[in-house]
Scaffold this motif. Structure first.
Motif, PDB file in Angstrom:
ATOM      1  N   GLY A  12     -59.540   3.307  19.846  1.00  0.00           N
ATOM      2  CA  GLY A  12     -59.124   2.896  21.175  1.00  0.00           C
ATOM      3  C   GLY A  12     -60.170   3.119  22.259  1.00  0.00           C
ATOM      4  O   GLY A  12     -59.845   3.161  23.445  1.00  0.00           O
ATOM      5  N   LEU A  13     -61.436   3.230  21.871  1.00  0.00           N
ATOM      6  CA  LEU A  13     -62.496   3.496  22.849  1.00  0.00           C
ATOM      7  C   LEU A  13     -62.652   2.355  23.846  1.00  0.00           C
ATOM      8  O   LEU A  13     -62.727   2.586  25.061  1.00  0.00           O
ATOM      9  CB  LEU A  13     -63.822   3.735  22.131  1.00  0.00           C
ATOM     10  CG  LEU A  13     -63.910   4.972  21.252  1.00  0.00           C
ATOM     11  CD1 LEU A  13     -65.222   4.980  20.493  1.00  0.00           C
ATOM     12  CD2 LEU A  13     -63.763   6.220  22.088  1.00  0.00           C
ATOM     13  N   ARG A  15     -60.482  -0.086  24.484  1.00  0.00           N
ATOM     14  CA  ARG A  15     -59.220  -0.199  25.220  1.00  0.00           C
ATOM     15  C   ARG A  15     -59.167   0.806  26.370  1.00  0.00           C
ATOM     16  O   ARG A  15     -58.861   0.453  27.513  1.00  0.00           O
ATOM     17  CB  ARG A  15     -58.039   0.027  24.280  1.00  0.00           C
ATOM     18  CG  ARG A  15     -56.674  -0.043  24.975  1.00  0.00           C
ATOM     19  CD  ARG A  15     -55.550   0.536  24.131  1.00  0.00           C
ATOM     20  NE  ARG A  15     -55.768   1.968  23.967  1.00  0.00           N
ATOM     21  CZ  ARG A  15     -55.656   2.609  22.806  1.00  0.00           C
ATOM     22  NH1 ARG A  15     -55.356   1.953  21.703  1.00  0.00           N
ATOM     23  NH2 ARG A  15     -55.852   3.900  22.738  1.00  0.00           N
ATOM     24  N   ASP A  16     -59.484   2.054  26.069  1.00  0.00           N
ATOM     25  CA  ASP A  16     -59.421   3.101  27.094  1.00  0.00           C
ATOM     26  C   ASP A  16     -60.436   2.875  28.208  1.00  0.00           C
ATOM     27  O   ASP A  16     -60.175   3.200  29.360  1.00  0.00           O
ATOM     28  CB  ASP A  16     -59.641   4.475  26.468  1.00  0.00           C
ATOM     29  CG  ASP A  16     -58.472   4.903  25.586  1.00  0.00           C
ATOM     30  OD1 ASP A  16     -57.400   4.258  25.655  1.00  0.00           O
ATOM     31  OD2 ASP A  16     -58.633   5.883  24.831  1.00  0.00           O
ATOM     32  N   SER A  17     -61.584   2.307  27.879  1.00  0.00           N
ATOM     33  CA  SER A  17     -62.597   2.078  28.912  1.00  0.00           C
ATOM     34  C   SER A  17     -62.102   1.099  29.967  1.00  0.00           C
ATOM     35  O   SER A  17     -62.462   1.202  31.135  1.00  0.00           O
ATOM     36  CB  SER A  17     -63.902   1.574  28.296  1.00  0.00           C
ATOM     37  OG  SER A  17     -63.758   0.239  27.849  1.00  0.00           O
ATOM     38  N   VAL A  19     -59.104   0.955  31.008  1.00  0.00           N
ATOM     39  CA  VAL A  19     -58.033   1.600  31.771  1.00  0.00           C
ATOM     40  C   VAL A  19     -58.592   2.604  32.788  1.00  0.00           C
ATOM     41  O   VAL A  19     -57.975   2.860  33.815  1.00  0.00           O
ATOM     42  CB  VAL A  19     -57.052   2.302  30.801  1.00  0.00           C
ATOM     43  CG1 VAL A  19     -55.963   3.031  31.547  1.00  0.00           C
ATOM     44  CG2 VAL A  19     -56.444   1.285  29.845  1.00  0.00           C
ATOM     45  N   ILE A  20     -59.767   3.154  32.516  1.00  0.00           N
ATOM     46  CA  ILE A  20     -60.345   4.191  33.376  1.00  0.00           C
ATOM     47  C   ILE A  20     -60.732   3.591  34.726  1.00  0.00           C
ATOM     48  O   ILE A  20     -61.534   2.662  34.797  1.00  0.00           O
ATOM     49  CB  ILE A  20     -61.561   4.844  32.694  1.00  0.00           C
ATOM     50  CG1 ILE A  20     -61.144   5.531  31.406  1.00  0.00           C
ATOM     51  CG2 ILE A  20     -62.243   5.834  33.647  1.00  0.00           C
ATOM     52  CD1 ILE A  20     -62.299   6.017  30.562  1.00  0.00           C
TER      53      ILE A  20
END
Length: 90
Positions: A12-13, A15-17, A19-20
């Motif tokens: 999920g790297l 994906r999470d980027s 969201v940040i």
């Protein structure tokens, strides 16, 4: 498509980027490098990047990770070498 994205981005790297809040281009490059080096998949990397761009980039075209993914698809051009006297003198 969600199953494909989950298979491509198992940790999920990417994906999470997305969201940040306020993530920088440098941080996105670092995350991308971690993803590129450690995600193991049978699909060629260029195809995985295209799938990620299709999934995330369409909704966030101005996000720094979209820029990083797009740059990763560009093939660098080799510098042109001039030989002989013109190469030394200019």
């Amino acid at each position: 498509m969600t199953e494909l994205i989950q298979a491509i981005d198992q940790r999920g790297l990417i994906r999470d980027s997305y969201v940040i809040e306020g993530i920088s281009a440098g941080e996105c490059r670092s995350i991308f490098l971690d993803w590129a080096l450690f995600e193991d998949h049978d699909m060629p990397q260029a195809d995985r990047i295209k799938a990620l761009l299709d999934h995330y980039g369409a909704t966030a075209p101005d996000h720094p990770m979209t820029d990083v993914l797009t740059a990763a698809l560009e093939t660098p051009t080799a510098p042109k070498r001039r030989g002989g006297r013109k190469g030394r003198v200019g």
